[in-house]
Design a protein around this motif. Structure first.
Motif, short mmCIF file in Angstrom:
data_model
loop_
_atom_site.label_atom_id
_atom_site.label_comp_id
_atom_site.label_asym_id
_atom_site.label_seq_id
_atom_site.Cartn_x
_atom_site.Cartn_y
_atom_site.Cartn_z
N HIS A 187 0.86 -1.18 0.00
CA HIS A 187 0.00 0.00 0.00
C HIS A 187 0.90 1.24 0.00
O HIS A 187 1.86 1.31 0.77
CB HIS A 187 -0.92 0.01 1.21
CG HIS A 187 -2.03 -1.00 1.12
ND1 HIS A 187 -3.28 -0.68 0.65
CD2 HIS A 187 -2.07 -2.32 1.40
CE1 HIS A 187 -4.04 -1.76 0.65
NE2 HIS A 187 -3.32 -2.77 1.12
N GLY A 189 0.22 4.19 0.89
CA GLY A 189 0.03 5.12 2.01
C GLY A 189 -0.48 6.46 1.54
O GLY A 189 -1.19 6.59 0.55
N LEU A 214 -0.13 7.74 6.43
CA LEU A 214 0.47 6.42 6.39
C LEU A 214 1.64 6.41 5.42
O LEU A 214 1.48 6.77 4.25
CB LEU A 214 -0.55 5.36 5.93
CG LEU A 214 -1.79 5.15 6.80
CD1 LEU A 214 -2.68 4.08 6.19
CD2 LEU A 214 -1.39 4.78 8.22
N TYR A 217 3.59 0.81 3.08
CA TYR A 217 3.75 -0.38 3.92
C TYR A 217 3.27 -1.61 3.16
O TYR A 217 2.59 -1.51 2.13
CB TYR A 217 2.96 -0.24 5.23
CG TYR A 217 1.46 -0.20 5.07
CD1 TYR A 217 0.68 -1.35 5.29
CD2 TYR A 217 0.79 0.97 4.72
CE1 TYR A 217 -0.70 -1.32 5.17
CE2 TYR A 217 -0.59 1.01 4.59
CZ TYR A 217 -1.33 -0.13 4.82
OH TYR A 217 -2.70 -0.11 4.69
N ILE A 219 1.35 -5.45 3.95
CA ILE A 219 0.60 -6.21 4.95
C ILE A 219 0.33 -7.59 4.38
O ILE A 219 0.10 -7.75 3.18
CB ILE A 219 -0.70 -5.48 5.34
CG1 ILE A 219 -1.34 -6.13 6.57
CG2 ILE A 219 -1.67 -5.39 4.18
CD1 ILE A 219 -2.41 -5.26 7.23
N PRO A 307 0.72 -4.59 12.29
CA PRO A 307 0.22 -3.38 11.64
C PRO A 307 -0.39 -2.42 12.64
O PRO A 307 -0.78 -2.82 13.75
CB PRO A 307 -0.86 -3.92 10.69
CG PRO A 307 -1.34 -5.17 11.36
CD PRO A 307 -0.14 -5.77 12.04
N GLU A 311 -3.49 1.11 9.32
CA GLU A 311 -3.03 0.29 8.20
C GLU A 311 -3.99 -0.86 7.95
O GLU A 311 -4.31 -1.18 6.80
CB GLU A 311 -1.63 -0.24 8.48
CG GLU A 311 -0.54 0.83 8.44
CD GLU A 311 0.81 0.31 8.91
OE1 GLU A 311 1.83 0.92 8.54
OE2 GLU A 311 0.85 -0.69 9.67
N TRP A 312 -4.44 -1.51 9.02
CA TRP A 312 -5.36 -2.64 8.88
C TRP A 312 -6.67 -2.19 8.24
O TRP A 312 -7.16 -2.82 7.30
CB TRP A 312 -5.62 -3.25 10.26
CG TRP A 312 -6.06 -4.68 10.23
CD1 TRP A 312 -5.31 -5.77 10.53
CD2 TRP A 312 -7.36 -5.17 9.86
NE1 TRP A 312 -6.06 -6.92 10.37
CE2 TRP A 312 -7.32 -6.59 9.97
CE3 TRP A 312 -8.54 -4.57 9.46
CZ2 TRP A 312 -8.42 -7.39 9.68
CZ3 TRP A 312 -9.65 -5.37 9.16
CH2 TRP A 312 -9.57 -6.76 9.28
N ALA A 315 -6.30 -1.26 4.54
CA ALA A 315 -6.01 -2.42 3.69
C ALA A 315 -7.24 -3.25 3.39
O ALA A 315 -7.36 -3.81 2.29
CB ALA A 315 -4.94 -3.28 4.36
N THR A 347 -3.19 -5.39 16.69
CA THR A 347 -2.45 -4.31 16.05
C THR A 347 -1.50 -3.71 17.08
O THR A 347 -1.59 -4.00 18.28
CB THR A 347 -3.38 -3.21 15.52
OG1 THR A 347 -3.89 -2.43 16.62
CG2 THR A 347 -4.55 -3.81 14.74
N ALA A 412 2.94 -7.12 9.19
CA ALA A 412 3.12 -5.96 8.33
C ALA A 412 4.61 -5.65 8.24
O ALA A 412 5.41 -6.11 9.09
CB ALA A 412 2.36 -4.76 8.86
N ASP A 414 7.53 -2.41 6.89
CA ASP A 414 7.82 -1.11 6.28
C ASP A 414 8.38 -1.33 4.88
O ASP A 414 8.99 -2.35 4.57
CB ASP A 414 8.86 -0.35 7.12
CG ASP A 414 8.34 -0.03 8.51
OD1 ASP A 414 7.13 0.24 8.65
OD2 ASP A 414 9.15 -0.07 9.46
#
Length: 415
Positions: A187, A189, A214, A217, A219, A307, A311-312, A315, A347, A412, A414
């Motif tokens: 993703h 971000g 964000l 990242y 995931i 994550p 982020e979760w 996604a 998370t 997840a 970086d």
């Protein structure tokens, strides 16, 4: 429970139908239980099934019938003390850790209490044109759905202390599955909006909707499986202190953790206790009953991280809300591959208020706001979560040492 947010007032018909379906589901969950089963309280975090049946009934009585149904009378005024949970503004309450000692009223008296309240609230919903009554009924139903999940997970914990390892539901054979490679999706971000948008039911802690930044990242496309977890165990994950947060290591040593809750090894095979009785660990199902500390240590061992809840949500918010939920009746995680259902996923986000959060006034505002400290957010729902509870913004939360809920994880990284 917290005040809900609903864009349009709930119709009377919808409220009646939701109330009937919710109460019927709770009755079905309790139906296989003996009166002795309903008394079990295995720890302070859990409650007896009988108490869940009574507390959810008290909620409708306390917050809807007493203020909105003139002439309503409780079958026993003492129930307000016995079955309040932690609503300080609703009055004094029985000690949480001693709910299992309340043998009277008996199970039949509690069932009679439910019938009394069901009849009174059904009549109120039929006759009242007050939109607040329907809105509060919806809130009460979602509150009861949360207790449906707690009822079965509390029961699993209590049954696990029985040397006979009884089955709540009859065992079923597990499907033959194949290992699913661990793949990550990227993703990019950027500036994103998360949180409830005000359309449909939500708890207060899901809003206000707000913007978050964000960084790019990755995931995982699937949660961590039992097969993955066994590799972590065989690599010495539970014995390698450098993988663990200091507080987590202290808990691991004190509790002597060396596997997920309910696991044991027999003749070289890992077994687990489930609501369907003892079963061999399903290698390709999501790992379950692990704490935040364990999840964080696994992620570090895997060269990844947990994550954030933002982020979760970003996604998976466009994925269909379909998965292994309570209604499917599996009552154990399965190798489904969906981000929804099976296990709640830890998370790295603390359960804290979103910018601009204000708890509602009165007792109904107590549930979330006063718990926003020292807990972590989990996303996605589990095999014990009613499907009607789920939406992309739903946040549940637990303390980092807790394991008795259906808790797992997804990795997840970086970019």
């Amino acid at each position: 429970m917290p005040q809900q947010t609903t864009a349009m007032p709930l119709s009377r018909t919808h409220a009646q139908d939701l109330f009937a379906r919710t109460r019927a589901m709770t009755a079905r969950l309790a139906q296989p239980l003996a009166p002795e089963d309903m008394m079990l309280q295995s720890m302070e975090d859990a409650s007896p099934a009988k108490w869940h049946l009574a507390h959810t009934t008290w909620f409708f009585e306390e917050f809807i019938l007493k203020p909105h149904a003139p002439g309503y009378r409780s079958p026993d005024d003492r129930f307000a003390f016995l079955f309040n949970s932690y609503y300080v503004q609703a009055g004094p309450r029985h000690a949480r850790a001693k709910r299992g000692l309340v043998s009277r009223p008996g199970v039949q008296a509690v069932l009679d209490y439910r019938a009394h309240v069901d009849e009174a609230l059904g009549t109120l919903l039929e006759r009242s044109d007050d939109p607040e009554v329907a809105t509060l009924a919806e809130l009460g139903c979602h509150h009861e759905m949360q207790h449906q999940e707690l009822l079965v997970t509390d029961l699993l914990h209590a049954f696990s202390y029985n040397p006979l390892l009884p089955a709540y539901r009859d065992p079923e054979p597990m499907a033959v599955t194949a290992e699913e490679p661990l793949r990550f999706m990227r993703h990019e971000g950027g500036l994103m909006e998360i949180g409830h948008a005000g359309d449909g039911f939500a708890y207060d802690c899901e809003g206000p909707r707000h913007r978050v930044w964000l960084d790019p990242y990755e995931i995982a496309e699937r949660p961590v499986t039992n097969r993955d977890w066994i590799a972590f165990m065989e690599a010495g994950g539970y014995a390698t202190q450098t993988l663990w947060l200091m507080e987590g290591w202290a808990v691991r040593e004190r509790e002597r953790w060396d596997a997920p809750l309910y696991w044991w090894q027999q003749d070289g095979v890992w077994w687990t206790y489930t609501l369907r009785g003892p079963q061999p660990v399903n290698l390709d199902a999501p790992v379950c009953h692990v704490s935040y500390y364990e999840a964080e240590a696994f992620a570090r061992w895997a060269g990844a991280r947990l994550p954030t809840e933002a982020e979760w949500e970003v996604a998976f918010r466009d994925r269909p809300l379909a998965g292994n939920f309570l209604e499917q009746g599996a009552l154990r995680p399965l190798p489904s591959g969906s981000p929804w259902g099976d296990v709640w996923e830890w998370t790295q986000s603390s359960f804290s208020p979103y910018p601009g959060f204000r708890p509602p006034e009165g007792a109904l505002g107590e549930y979330n706001g006063k718990f926003m400290v020292n807990q972590y957010v989990l996303r996605g729902g589990s095999c014990a979560t009613p499907a009607a509870q789920m939406r992309p913004t739903y946040r549940t939360f637990f303390y980092p040492h807790q394991r008795w809920q259906m808790m797992g994880l997804r990795l997840a990284r970086d970019v």
